[in-house]
Design an enzyme around this catalytic site. Structure first.
Site, short mmCIF file in Angstrom:
data_model
loop_
_atom_site.label_atom_id
_atom_site.label_comp_id
_atom_site.label_asym_id
_atom_site.label_seq_id
_atom_site.Cartn_x
_atom_site.Cartn_y
_atom_site.Cartn_z
N SER A 242 0.84 -1.19 0.00
CA SER A 242 0.00 0.00 0.00
C SER A 242 0.88 1.26 0.00
O SER A 242 1.72 1.40 -0.89
CB SER A 242 -0.96 -0.05 1.19
OG SER A 242 -2.00 0.88 1.05
N ASP A 464 -8.47 -4.87 -6.09
CA ASP A 464 -8.03 -4.07 -4.94
C ASP A 464 -8.86 -2.78 -4.84
O ASP A 464 -8.90 -1.99 -5.78
CB ASP A 464 -6.56 -3.72 -5.08
CG ASP A 464 -5.92 -3.27 -3.79
OD1 ASP A 464 -6.52 -2.41 -3.10
OD2 ASP A 464 -4.84 -3.76 -3.46
N HIS A 494 -7.34 -5.94 -0.47
CA HIS A 494 -6.22 -5.02 -0.58
C HIS A 494 -4.92 -5.80 -0.49
O HIS A 494 -4.57 -6.35 0.55
CB HIS A 494 -6.31 -4.00 0.57
CG HIS A 494 -5.33 -2.88 0.47
ND1 HIS A 494 -4.97 -2.29 -0.71
CD2 HIS A 494 -4.62 -2.22 1.44
CE1 HIS A 494 -4.10 -1.32 -0.48
NE2 HIS A 494 -3.88 -1.26 0.81
#
Length: 525
Positions: A242, A464, A494
Site C-alpha cells: 500500500s 483491490d 487489498h
C-alpha cells in the site's frame, strides 16, 4: 473517507484476525502521489546513491507491549521471546544532519537458518500512519518461510507510533469530531464541517509544530537508508505494501544502487494528484462493493444479502438518524460509509459486512459497522486512539502540495457521485484534509524513476479497492524499463501476497529467497 477521517489507503492486512478479535470484544459475534520536477530536484543531493549512510550498531532488547500510539494489541501483551526491539537515531531535518535527532522504533525476528541467512527483509505495511512495530508480529506467520533466511524487520516511520508521533486532538475530542457530518448538505453543515477541519488542523499545528515539516516520505526514505546501514546490510531488501509501495519507490529513486530484492504489493499510482487518487479509489471501492454484492447474492445466504439500493437508502437515513450501539455511541452516516469500506479490504471480512448491514437494516443497530469503522480509524475498545489518523494526515499533507477549497469539492461532487453512490460524496469532501495545513507539501506527483536499481517486483490486484489495479502498471512505467517486473493477481481485497494465494506466495518467495525474478506479465488467480 471524509475530511475528518483517515484516507482509505490505510493498510488493513491483518483485518481478518483483528476484526474477529474486535468483534468478540464488543460482543458482536457471528450471529444470524509528488511534482515530478520537484521530487527529482530534491533527490539530487549527496545522498542520491546513499553510499554515505552510516550508523552505530543497534542495541536490541526484549520488546514491550505495543503502546497506545502504535495501536495496542488485543491482549495487551508483548509480541513474545522471538521478537526484539531497538531505537535508531536519525536527523529530524536532513538539511541539518548534525542537528536535532529523533528516534525510530524498530522490531525484528532473527532468521532461523543462520548458515543460509540472506540479511534483513524490511517491511512497511502502509497507511501512511501504520505502525510496523505493532503490525509485523501479528502477520509474521504469513512470512514464515521468508524468516528461515531473513531477519524480519519493521519500523514505525517518523511521525508514527513510537517514532516521534504526531499528535493532534485528544481521544474525546476525536470522538466529538467524528460526530460532525463530513458530507454537508446545506450551508450550516458546511460551516460546521469546515470549522471541524480547521480545529483539527490547528490542533496538529499546536501539538506537533516542530514535526510537521519533517514527516514527508522523502525523509522517511532517507531514514530507511540509515536503517539499512544500521542493520549491516549492503543492500536494502524490502517488502512494501500500500503506502509502503510509494515509500519503497521513493527509496529506489533516491538510492537506486542500494536496492536489493524488493517487492511492491498493492501499488499506489505515482502519476495521480490527490483528487485523481481519491476518485480512482472511489471507483476501486465501488468495484469491490459490487463484487461483494455479487458474491453474496450467489451464496447460500443470498436471501439475507443487501442490495446497493438498500445500502444507499440506509446511508440517507443515517444522515439524520444515527443508530444506537451497545457501546452507547451512535453510528453516524460517515462512520457507516467507512465501516463498509473497512470490510472491503479483505474478502475474509465480507461476512462481517453482511452481518453489519443486516443489523443496521433489520434491527436498527450499528454495532458491527461501528467496530469496522473503529478498526479503520485506529480507535481501541477502550476509547483510546492510536496516532494513525494524525500521522496519516500529517504525512499526506507534508507530501502533497495541493490544497483544495470547498468550492473545488462542490465542483467535483457530480463526478465523485457518479463514480459511487455509496463512497463518492465522502471521498470528495475528504479532499479538504490538507486545507489550511501549516506546512507546504513537497510535490504534486511523484518521481519514482530508479535507473540502475535491481529488479523490483510490482504486484497489482485486479480487485483491490484501496490501490486500484491500474496503479501497478503506472508505477512500473515510472520505475523504468529494466527495473520493474509486473505481476498480476486476479483476486479480491487489498494486496495480493497476504491473500494466501499459493501462486502469488510462490512467485514472491522465489524472488526473495532465490533471487529469480518472475517473468514479466506473470498472472496468478
Amino acid at each position: 473517507m471524509s475530511s475528518s477521517r483517515p484516507r482509505a489507503t490505510t493498510a488493513l492486512l491483518g483485518a481478518g484476525i483483528a476484526l474477529v478479535t474486535a468483534l468478540a470484544a464488543s460482543g458482536c459475534g457471528d450471529s444470524g502521489p509528488p511534482d515530478a520536477g520537484d521530487a527529482k530536484s530534491s533527490s539530487k543531493s549527496s545522498e542520491k546513491d546513499g553510499g554515505a549512510a552510516t550508523a552505530a550498531p543497534l542495541r536490541w532488547t526484549a520488546c514491550p507491549p505495543p503502546s497506545v500510539a502504535q495501536g495496542t494489541s488485543p491482549d495487551g501483551k508483548a509480541p513474545g521471546k522471538d521478537w526484539e526491539c531497538a531505537k535508531l537515531p536519525v536527523p529530524l531535518d536532513y538539511a541539518k544532519p548534525g542537528g536535532e535527532q529523533i528516534e525510530l522504533a524498530l522490531i525484528r525476528a532473527k532468521a532461523r537458518d543462520k548458515g543460509k541467512r540472506l540479511g534483513s527483509l524490511v517491511f512497511n505495511f502502509g497507511g501512511p500512519g501504520g505502525s510496523g512495530v505493532a503490525t509485523l508480529p501479528g502477520l509474521a506467520t504469513s512470512y514464515d518461510k521468508l524468516r528461515d533466511r531473513y531477519d524480519l524487520v519493521s519500523f514505525d516511520p517518523r511521525g508514527v507510533g513510537d517514532s516521534a508521533a504526531v499528535r493532534c486532538l485528544g481521544d474525546k475530542e476525536t470522538d466529538a469530531a467524528n460526530e460532525i457530518d463530513g458530507t454537508p448538505d446545506d450551508a450550516d453543515e458546511e460551516r460546521a464541517a469546515l470549522a471541524a477541519n480547521k480545529a483539527y488542523v490547528d490542533a496538529c499545528a499546536k501539538n506537533s509544530a516542530k514535526l510537521l515539516p519533517h514527516v514527508d516520505t522523502l525523509s522517511a526514505a532517507r531514514d530507511m537508508d540509515r536503517l539499512r546501514a544500521a542493520l549491516g546490510d549492503a543492500k536494502l531488501n524490502y517488502f512494501g505494501i500500500s503506502y509502503g509501495t510509494e515509500l519503497g519507490a521513493v527509496y529506489a529513486h533516491l538510492f537506486p544502487k542500494n536496492v536489493g530484492r524488493a517487492v511492491l504489493d498493492a501499488v499506489v499510482d505515482p502519476t495521480q494528484d490527490p483528487a485523481e487518487g481519491d476518485l480512482g479509489q472511489t471507483k476501486g471501492f465501488q468495484l469491490a462493493l459490487s463484487d461483494y454484492l455479487k458474491d453474496c447474492a450467489a451464496s447460500a445466504q443470498a436471501a439475507a444479502c443487501p442490495t446497493q439500493d438498500r445500502i444507499v437508502s440506509l446511508l440517507k437515513k443515517l444522515d439524520g438518524q444515527p443508530l444506537p450501539t451497545r457501546q452507547g455511541r451512535k453510528l453516524t452516516q460517515d462512520e457507516a460509509v467507512n465501516g463498509i469500506a473497512s470490510a472491503l479490504y479483505s474478502k475474509d471480512t465480507w461476512k462481517y459486512l453482511t452481518q453489519g448491514l443486516q443489523e443496521a437494516m433489520n434491527r436498527g443497530t450499528g454495532d458491527t459497522l461501528l467496530v469496522l469503522y473503529d478498526l479503520l480509524s485506529g480507535r481501541g475498545p477502550d476509547g483510546r486512539y492510536s496516532n494513525l489518523q494524525p500521522a496519516n494526515r500529517a504525512i499526506s499533507c507534508a507530501d502533497s502540495r495541493q490544497r483544495y477549497t470547498a468550492d473545488d469539492v462542490k465542483a467535483r461532487l457530480p463526478q465523485f457521485r457518479a463514480a459511487s453512490p455509496v463512497f463518492g460524496e465522502a471521498a470528495a469532501w475528504s479532499l479538504l484534509s490538507c486545507t489550511g495545513w501549516p506546512v507546504e507539501g513537497k510535490w504534486k506527483t511523484i518521481d519514482v524513476s530508479a535507473e540502475g536499481s535491481a529488479p523490483i517486483v510490482v504486484v497489482g490486484n485486479t480487485g483491490d479497492p484501496a490501490t486500484p489495479y491500474a496503479g501497478a502498471h503506472r508505477m512500473a512505467e515510472g520505475l523504468g524499463k529494466g527495473v520493474a517486473v509486473e505481476v498480476t493477481y486476479k483476486g479480491e481485497g487489498h494486496g495480493a501476497y497476504n491473500s494466501g494465494n499459493a501462486c502469488m506466495v510462490r512467485t514472491v518467495d522465489t524472488y526473495l529467497l532465490d533471487g529469480k525474478a518472475p517473468a514479466a506479465g506473470t498472472t496468478c488467480s
